[in-house]
Design a protein around this motif. Structure first.
Motif, PDB file in Angstrom:
ATOM      1  N   UNK A 252       9.885  -0.980  -0.079  1.00 55.49           N
ATOM      2  CA  UNK A 252       8.896  -0.420   1.076  1.00 55.49           C
ATOM      3  C   UNK A 252       7.772   0.092  -0.122  1.00 55.49           C
ATOM      4  N   UNK A 253       8.166   1.331  -0.773  1.00 52.34           N
ATOM      5  CA  UNK A 253       7.015   1.149  -1.845  1.00 52.34           C
ATOM      6  C   UNK A 253       6.717   0.175  -2.318  1.00 52.34           C
ATOM      7  N   UNK A 254       7.490  -0.488  -3.318  1.00 51.40           N
ATOM      8  CA  UNK A 254       6.719  -1.448  -4.343  1.00 51.40           C
ATOM      9  C   UNK A 254       6.280  -1.859  -3.683  1.00 51.40           C
ATOM     10  N   UNK A 255       6.542  -2.912  -2.093  1.00 44.85           N
ATOM     11  CA  UNK A 255       5.967  -3.659  -1.715  1.00 44.85           C
ATOM     12  C   UNK A 255       4.117  -3.079  -0.499  1.00 44.85           C
ATOM     13  N   UNK A 256       3.841  -2.055  -0.954  1.00 48.15           N
ATOM     14  CA  UNK A 256       3.206  -1.326  -0.416  1.00 48.15           C
ATOM     15  C   UNK A 256       1.708  -0.625  -2.100  1.00 48.15           C
ATOM     16  N   UNK A 257       2.275  -0.611  -2.742  1.00 48.05           N
ATOM     17  CA  UNK A 257       1.916  -0.309  -4.006  1.00 48.05           C
ATOM     18  C   UNK A 257       1.416  -1.559  -4.852  1.00 48.05           C
ATOM     19  N   UNK A 258       2.222  -2.686  -4.816  1.00 49.36           N
ATOM     20  CA  UNK A 258       1.937  -3.779  -5.635  1.00 49.36           C
ATOM     21  C   UNK A 258       1.690  -4.979  -4.805  1.00 49.36           C
ATOM     22  N   UNK A 259       2.512  -4.958  -3.798  1.00 48.31           N
ATOM     23  CA  UNK A 259       2.113  -6.343  -2.791  1.00 48.31           C
ATOM     24  C   UNK A 259       3.617  -6.774  -2.970  1.00 48.31           C
ATOM     25  N   UNK A 260       3.670  -7.769  -2.601  1.00 50.07           N
ATOM     26  CA  UNK A 260       4.883  -9.168  -2.418  1.00 50.07           C
ATOM     27  C   UNK A 260       5.402  -9.823  -3.226  1.00 50.07           C
ATOM     28  N   UNK A 261       3.564 -10.078  -3.522  1.00 51.42           N
ATOM     29  CA  UNK A 261       3.985 -10.937  -4.889  1.00 51.42           C
ATOM     30  C   UNK A 261       4.775 -10.262  -6.021  1.00 51.42           C
ATOM     31  N   UNK A 262       4.259  -9.036  -6.609  1.00 54.87           N
ATOM     32  CA  UNK A 262       5.386  -7.995  -7.613  1.00 54.87           C
ATOM     33  C   UNK A 262       6.689  -7.835  -7.127  1.00 54.87           C
ATOM     34  N   UNK A 263       6.996  -7.576  -5.726  1.00 57.28           N
ATOM     35  CA  UNK A 263       8.379  -8.002  -5.268  1.00 57.28           C
ATOM     36  C   UNK A 263       8.878  -9.069  -5.242  1.00 57.28           C
TER      37      UNK A 263
END
Length: 177
Positions: A46-57
């Protein structure tokens, strides 16, 4: 040559739990792509999605898949439900592993995820609407799997045993090395 046992499926189908059970039973290394991403980034999904977005994930997810399938020894690999969104992930999984897709009816998935607030793609709107939308969007992407297992009305142990039985038959026939 296919060497890994890879478990895919929509969220809430039991991939991680069943993968761990099989890994312990077969004494094979267990690799979960979501766990690897979280460990390597020292950050929750959830933090990755919030900070960097789904594309980064999704980029991280593809990199982890490329790494895990390159293991020289057979492993049990479980994935996040969205790993099938990228064709390169589906190609890598098909090339390097026997892919088992776990399925559950959307109503069962909703029941299983009722109390889970950790999934970023289920935020906003009703749980039922989000699950139904994502399920319809992704269900055809799981079709490339070598084997499809319905987890409705089965215990995790029954599903794990079913996968192991198929795996043992592959080994016996010489298809899994």
């Amino acid at each position: 040559m296919k060497k890994h046992l890879i478990i895919i499926g929509f969220m809430g189908t039991g991939k991680s739990t069943i993968g761990k059970m099989i890994s312990q039973s077969l004494r094979l290394e267990y690799l979960d792509t979501d766990e690897i991403i979280q460990r390597d980034r020292n950050c929750s999904i959830p933090e990755i999605f919030e900070k960097y977005g789904e594309l980064t994930f999704r980029n991280l997810e593809t990199g982890v898949m490329e790494q895990t399938v390159q293991n020289t020894h057979p492993s049990i690999i479980t994935t996040g439900g969205g790993i099938v969104l990228r064709s390169e992930n589906r190609v890598a999984m098909s090339k390097y592993g026997w892919v088992f897709a776990l399925h559950a009816h959307p109503k069962e998935i909703i029941r299983r995820l009722q109390e889970d607030t950790s999934r970023p793609l289920l935020q906003g709107g009703s749980l039922e609407e989000r699950v139904l939308h994502l399920y319809e969007e992704r269900k055809r992407l799981y079709q490339f799997a070598d084997y499809h297992i319905d987890t409705d009305n089965q215990t995790e142990q029954q599903v794990a045993n079913q996968i192991k039985d198929i795996w043992f038959n592959l080994i016996k026939s010489g298809d899994a090395k």
